[in-house]
Design a protein around this motif. Structure first.
Motif, short mmCIF file in Angstrom:
data_model
loop_
_atom_site.label_atom_id
_atom_site.label_comp_id
_atom_site.label_asym_id
_atom_site.label_seq_id
_atom_site.Cartn_x
_atom_site.Cartn_y
_atom_site.Cartn_z
N HIS A 285 -8.99 4.93 -2.07
CA HIS A 285 -8.94 3.78 -1.15
C HIS A 285 -8.04 4.13 0.03
O HIS A 285 -6.96 4.69 -0.14
CB HIS A 285 -8.39 2.57 -1.92
N ARG B 68 4.41 5.46 9.48
CA ARG B 68 4.46 4.74 8.19
C ARG B 68 3.11 4.61 7.49
O ARG B 68 3.07 4.32 6.30
CB ARG B 68 5.01 3.32 8.39
N THR B 69 2.01 4.77 8.27
CA THR B 69 0.70 4.51 7.65
C THR B 69 -0.36 5.58 7.90
O THR B 69 -1.35 5.66 7.18
CB THR B 69 0.09 3.18 8.19
N ARG C 168 0.44 7.68 3.44
CA ARG C 168 1.53 8.06 2.53
C ARG C 168 1.17 7.73 1.09
O ARG C 168 1.54 8.45 0.16
CB ARG C 168 2.83 7.34 2.95
N ILE C 169 0.45 6.61 0.88
CA ILE C 169 0.00 6.28 -0.48
C ILE C 169 -0.98 7.35 -0.97
O ILE C 169 -0.90 7.81 -2.11
CB ILE C 169 -0.69 4.89 -0.50
N VAL D 234 -1.40 -4.83 11.54
CA VAL D 234 -1.66 -3.48 12.06
C VAL D 234 -2.39 -2.61 11.03
O VAL D 234 -2.88 -1.53 11.36
CB VAL D 234 -0.35 -2.78 12.47
N LEU D 235 -2.44 -3.06 9.78
CA LEU D 235 -2.92 -2.20 8.69
C LEU D 235 -4.42 -2.27 8.47
O LEU D 235 -5.00 -1.37 7.87
CB LEU D 235 -2.25 -2.60 7.36
N CYS E 93 -9.56 -4.95 -2.69
CA CYS E 93 -10.01 -3.67 -2.15
C CYS E 93 -10.75 -2.83 -3.18
O CYS E 93 -11.31 -1.79 -2.85
CB CYS E 93 -8.82 -2.88 -1.60
N ASN F 270 -3.20 3.62 3.28
CA ASN F 270 -2.01 4.16 3.93
C ASN F 270 -1.97 5.64 3.59
O ASN F 270 -2.08 6.02 2.41
CB ASN F 270 -0.78 3.43 3.37
N GLY G 22 4.40 -5.71 1.09
CA GLY G 22 3.94 -4.34 1.31
C GLY G 22 4.67 -3.30 0.49
O GLY G 22 4.05 -2.42 -0.11
N ASN G 23 5.99 -3.43 0.44
CA ASN G 23 6.77 -2.40 -0.22
C ASN G 23 6.51 -2.32 -1.73
O ASN G 23 6.33 -1.24 -2.29
CB ASN G 23 8.25 -2.66 0.06
N ARG H 259 3.45 -8.60 11.89
CA ARG H 259 3.28 -7.16 12.15
C ARG H 259 3.21 -6.34 10.86
O ARG H 259 2.74 -5.21 10.86
CB ARG H 259 4.44 -6.65 13.02
N TRP I 205 5.63 3.85 15.07
CA TRP I 205 5.93 3.25 13.75
C TRP I 205 4.66 3.24 12.89
O TRP I 205 4.68 3.65 11.73
CB TRP I 205 6.46 1.82 13.89
N LEU J 106 3.84 -3.49 -3.22
CA LEU J 106 2.44 -3.12 -3.38
C LEU J 106 2.26 -1.61 -3.27
O LEU J 106 1.47 -0.99 -4.00
CB LEU J 106 1.63 -3.82 -2.28
N THR K 63 5.69 -3.95 17.73
CA THR K 63 5.44 -2.72 16.96
C THR K 63 5.27 -1.57 17.94
O THR K 63 5.38 -1.75 19.15
CB THR K 63 4.18 -2.89 16.07
N ASN L 86 -7.26 -0.03 6.88
CA ASN L 86 -7.69 -0.44 5.54
C ASN L 86 -8.83 -1.45 5.67
O ASN L 86 -8.62 -2.57 6.12
CB ASN L 86 -6.47 -1.05 4.83
O1 UT7 Z 1 -5.29 -2.33 0.16
C1 UT7 Z 1 -4.44 -3.05 -0.69
C2 UT7 Z 1 -3.24 -2.37 -0.85
N1 UT7 Z 1 -2.39 -2.34 0.34
C3 UT7 Z 1 -1.38 -1.57 0.25
O2 UT7 Z 1 -1.26 -0.93 -0.76
C4 UT7 Z 1 -0.37 -1.56 1.34
C5 UT7 Z 1 0.90 -1.06 0.75
N2 UT7 Z 1 2.07 -1.04 1.61
C6 UT7 Z 1 2.23 -0.24 2.69
O3 UT7 Z 1 1.34 0.46 3.12
C7 UT7 Z 1 3.60 -0.18 3.29
O4 UT7 Z 1 4.51 -0.84 2.46
C8 UT7 Z 1 3.68 -0.81 4.70
C9 UT7 Z 1 2.97 0.09 5.71
C10 UT7 Z 1 3.08 -2.18 4.70
C11 UT7 Z 1 5.13 -0.93 5.15
O5 UT7 Z 1 5.77 0.32 5.11
P1 UT7 Z 1 7.21 0.45 4.41
O6 UT7 Z 1 7.64 1.83 4.60
O7 UT7 Z 1 7.06 -0.07 3.02
O8 UT7 Z 1 8.10 -0.50 5.33
P2 UT7 Z 1 8.90 -1.83 4.93
O9 UT7 Z 1 7.96 -2.92 4.55
O10 UT7 Z 1 9.98 -1.46 3.96
O11 UT7 Z 1 9.55 -2.21 6.31
C12 UT7 Z 1 10.48 -1.35 6.95
C13 UT7 Z 1 10.85 -1.94 8.30
C14 UT7 Z 1 11.20 -3.42 8.24
O12 UT7 Z 1 12.27 -3.64 9.15
P3 UT7 Z 1 13.78 -3.76 8.62
O13 UT7 Z 1 13.78 -4.94 7.68
O14 UT7 Z 1 14.07 -2.46 7.94
O15 UT7 Z 1 14.56 -3.98 9.88
C15 UT7 Z 1 9.97 -4.12 8.76
O16 UT7 Z 1 10.27 -5.36 9.37
O17 UT7 Z 1 9.72 -1.84 9.19
C16 UT7 Z 1 9.49 -3.13 9.78
N3 UT7 Z 1 8.07 -3.26 10.10
C17 UT7 Z 1 7.54 -2.87 11.26
N4 UT7 Z 1 8.11 -2.31 12.36
C18 UT7 Z 1 7.28 -2.02 13.39
C19 UT7 Z 1 7.08 -3.73 9.30
N5 UT7 Z 1 5.91 -3.67 9.95
C20 UT7 Z 1 6.17 -3.13 11.17
C21 UT7 Z 1 5.37 -2.82 12.28
N6 UT7 Z 1 5.97 -2.25 13.36
N7 UT7 Z 1 4.03 -3.01 12.31
#
Ligand code: UT7
Length: 340
Positions: free
Chosen positions: A265, A47-48, A270-271, A168-169, A125, A268, A230-231, A164, A43, A233, A39, A295
């Motif tokens: 809460h 993203r967060t 962006r949320i 990280v979250l 949460c 993230n 994650g996505n 990952r 990133w 959610l 990571t 989080n």
């Molecule tokens: O408290 C309970 C509630 N929790 C939440 O509501 C969490 C909700 N979800 C999120 O905050 C976001 O969905 C995340 C932060 C978890 C992920 O962000 P995203 O914009 O939805 O990314 P994604 O899951 O669509 O992943 C995009 C890319 C993927 O790579 P590919 O498949 O596009 O090549 C992931 O493998 O980012 C990659 N990725 C990472 N890259 C670097 C996922 N985690 C990481 C990371 N570092 N830590």
């Protein structure tokens, strides 16, 4: 109609009279994660919004009960009460130190709250708001006068440190409020809770041994870890948080202009931003600390509430709107007329 003694008690409202929070000493930055999983600081920040989080250590006595007790002591000090005054301790958590007994009973022992009864509430949460709902109703019903409501989690103990997409979250921490019965027209104005068990598989724990990163060898790790979609959610979080926030406003015939602070809460940034936009609330009115804590699950809202109050952002008679979302799925709101 003349109110009887019982009626008078039935009309009591629940007022928050003290807040407190506690976080482990150790801070793990995004840079530190670059040595744990594939990571980057870039990133995670983009993203967060998260820059760092606190991770508990057994060696430093930072168990769930330790962190919660520290937060509780600060809340009781602010409220000017002692542990012996408490009738009830309700703890929102999914990471008690042991399966049995509850975290609440261990906190009761640590605080020496000998006159209270104590139990945990498991609602992901949203745990703190579920616990607050229990206490609000107990006070309104006249079955409790002074309570400690805690939101605490130590998610580091149930992380897959090789995933990952989740490790990280999340972070560790505790927040607490003292809630007391009052005859004043102030305090907790409304609570709304919801859950959707059909979507439990968006965030759950499964059995298995996750590997411990070397730099965290003093950390406790349970034999199960989190799995998250994650996505999906993310989309649910924005829609649930904004709809429950708007429901709280319309239920009380208020608009966003009547609210001083929204404390969502902290999962993230962006949320949080998308939720504020859907609610028609400017980000100036939204409290965030996700950059410092990540989080912290049930700890998230009471930590943020404590920080906001101690920074002087809340004045008497201000409306503060709390909205949470988490595993279950669960989500909820509490509208509070501030009076500390
Ligand atoms: O408290 C309970 C509630 N929790 C939440 O509501 C969490 C909700 N979800 C999120 O905050 C976001 O969905 C995340 C932060 C978890 C992920 O962000 P995203 O914009 O939805 O990314 P994604 O899951 O669509 O992943 C995009 C890319 C993927 O790579 P590919 O498949 O596009 O090549 C992931 O493998 O980012 C990659 N990725 C990472 N890259 C670097 C996922 N985690 C990481 C990371 N570092 N830590």
């Amino acid at each position: 109609m003349i109110a009887t003694e019982k009626d008078k008690l039935m009309m009591h409202k629940a007022r928050i009279t003290g807040t407190g929070s506690a976080a482990p000493e150790r801070i793990l930055t995004n840079k530190d994660f670059e040595g744990i999983v594939d990571t980057s600081d870039e990133w995670i920040t983009r993203r967060t919004g998260i820059k760092e989080r606190h991770i508990a250590s057994n060696a430093r006595n930072e168990s769930t009960a330790d962190l919660a007790s520290q937060a509780g002591l600060k809340a009781m000090e602010m409220a000017g009460i002692s542990a012996a005054d408490l009738d009830m301790i309700v703890v929102g958590t999914v990471t008690p130190d042991q399966q049995i007994p509850s975290a609440a009973c261990m906190i009761q022992e640590a605080l020496n709250a000998e006159n209270a009864f104590a139990f945990d509430v498991s609602a992901g949460c949203t745990g703190f708001l579920y616990a607050l709902w229990v206490v609000n109703n107990a006070i309104s019903a006249g079955s409790c006068r002074k309570a400690l409501v805690v939101g605490v989690d130590r998610l580091s103990t149930i992380l897959n440190w090789q995933d990952r997409g989740t490790c990280v979250l999340l972070g560790d921490g505790a927040g607490a409020v003292v809630v007391e019965s009052t005859e004043k027209e102030t305090g907790i104005v409304s609570t709304h809770l919801k859950s959707d068990g059909k979507a439990w598989d968006l965030l759950y724990s499964t059995y298995g041994n996750a590997a411990k990163p070397e730099i965290l060898d003093d950390m406790d790790l349970k034999p199960y870890y989190l799995i998250m979609d994650g996505n999906r959610l993310y989309k649910k979080a924005v829609s649930c948080l904004s709809s429950i926030g708007l429901e709280a406003l319309s239920h009380n015939d208020l608009t966003s202009d009547d609210i001083t602070l929204v404390i969502p809460h902290q999962a993230n940034m962006r949320i949080i931003q998308a939720t504020a936009e859907r609610m028609g609330v400017s980000m100036d009115m939204v409290y965030t600390n996700v950059e410092k804590f990540g989080n912290t699950s049930s700890g998230s809202i009471p930590i943020a509430l404590d920080e906001a109050h101690r920074k002087g952002l809340l004045k008497t008679d201000d409306y503060v709107l709390l909205v949470a979302f988490g595993a279950g799925l669960t989500w909820g709101s509490a509208l509070v007329k501030w009076d500390i």
